[in-house]
Design an enzyme around this catalytic site. Structure first.
Site, PDB file in Angstrom:
ATOM      1  N   TYR A  19      45.701  40.468   8.752  1.00  0.00           N
ATOM      2  CA  TYR A  19      44.467  40.056   9.429  1.00  0.00           C
ATOM      3  C   TYR A  19      43.847  41.154  10.289  1.00  0.00           C
ATOM      4  CZ  TYR A  19      46.104  35.498   7.944  1.00  0.00           C
ATOM      5  OH  TYR A  19      46.533  34.442   7.189  1.00  0.00           O
ATOM      6  N   HIS A  24      37.614  37.647  12.417  1.00  0.00           N
ATOM      7  CA  HIS A  24      38.223  36.635  13.283  1.00  0.00           C
ATOM      8  C   HIS A  24      38.998  37.278  14.441  1.00  0.00           C
ATOM      9  CE1 HIS A  24      38.296  32.401  13.517  1.00  0.00           C
ATOM     10  NE2 HIS A  24      39.434  32.131  12.916  1.00  0.00           N
ATOM     11  N   ASN A  71      44.703  28.848  15.350  1.00  0.00           N
ATOM     12  CA  ASN A  71      44.573  27.428  15.675  1.00  0.00           C
ATOM     13  C   ASN A  71      45.675  26.908  16.596  1.00  0.00           C
ATOM     14  OD1 ASN A  71      46.594  27.558  13.751  1.00  0.00           O
ATOM     15  ND2 ASN A  71      45.939  25.735  12.631  1.00  0.00           N
ATOM     16  N   ASP A  96      35.492  35.139  18.359  1.00  0.00           N
ATOM     17  CA  ASP A  96      34.404  35.384  17.415  1.00  0.00           C
ATOM     18  C   ASP A  96      33.550  34.130  17.293  1.00  0.00           C
ATOM     19  OD1 ASP A  96      36.808  34.259  16.017  1.00  0.00           O
ATOM     20  OD2 ASP A  96      35.341  34.054  14.408  1.00  0.00           O
ATOM     21  N   ASN A 117      38.441  27.335  16.060  1.00  0.00           N
ATOM     22  CA  ASN A 117      39.719  26.624  16.155  1.00  0.00           C
ATOM     23  C   ASN A 117      40.608  27.099  17.301  1.00  0.00           C
ATOM     24  OD1 ASN A 117      39.255  24.809  14.047  1.00  0.00           O
ATOM     25  ND2 ASN A 117      39.956  26.276  12.507  1.00  0.00           N
TER      26      ASN A 117
END
Length: 201
Positions: A19, A24, A71, A96, A117
């Site tokens: 990631y 994100h 999340n 974000d 989230n």
């Protein structure tokens, strides 16, 4: 061990190389820039977060990057808020926001998660929407894209310059929030970099 002068700054993102450099992870990138600009200790890696303790222009600050997935970010935030007894007005969450175009920032004292989230879990864990948050625009979502796929995509070459500039400006906003407060920061940064007349809300 409460510290009435401590600022708790949480950058949101997802852990792991998979990631890295995705949209994100904007919150992580702002925290990294703060570490470059100011005297912070080497990061400590705990069960829930990476942390750096130091100062921003003379003000004590703790930087937090949750190591849970987005999340589940609220677990780390709740732990540090409770441990250091940080008043919610001294907590700033950086996330974000695909509803804002790249280059736009929005800082607010409270509000809903707006579909983010990480913010959603933090609100649930803290039991309140009343804490400052800095939203980092990453939009718009291209036609035909699923927003969930878009936020997990890497920043492309065409957007890299604007992305880097937004990271710098978001870092400026965090510094200003610490020194001058939320209202002043909102008046300075909740506008287009090209000028407030171009982006009235």
């Amino acid at each position: 061990m409460g510290d009435d002068s401590l600022f708790l700054i949480v950058g949101l993102g997802n852990p792991g190389e998979k990631y890295a450099q995705t949209r994100h992870n904007a919150g992580f990138e702002v925290v990294k820039e703060l570490i470059k600009r100011h005297p912070f200790s080497d990061k400590k890696v705990g069960k829930l977060a990476k942390t750096n303790r130091g100062t921003i222009r003379g003000n004590p600050a703790l930087l937090v990057r949750p190591t849970t997935y987005m999340n589940l970010s609220g677990s780390a935030v709740l732990e540090f808020v409770n441990f250091f007894k940080v008043p919610h007005e001294r907590l700033l969450v950086i996330s974000d926001d695909f509803a804002l175009p790249l280059g736009r920032l929005r800082i607010r004292a409270n509000g809903s998660a707006g579909g983010q989230n990480g913010l959603k879990d933090i609100i649930a864990r803290l039991g309140t929407e009343k804490f400052p948050r800095l939203r980092f625009g990453i939009g718009p979502v291209p036609d035909g894209w699923d927003p969930a796929n878009f936020v997990l995509s890497k920043v492309g070459k065409a957007d890299q310059k604007a992305w880097d500039e937004t990271v710098q400006r978001a870092t400026d906003a965090v510094e200003n929030w610490i020194e001058r407060g939320l209202d002043d920061t909102a008046s300075r940064f909740n506008t287009s970099p090209k000028g407030p007349e171009e982006c009235a809300d």
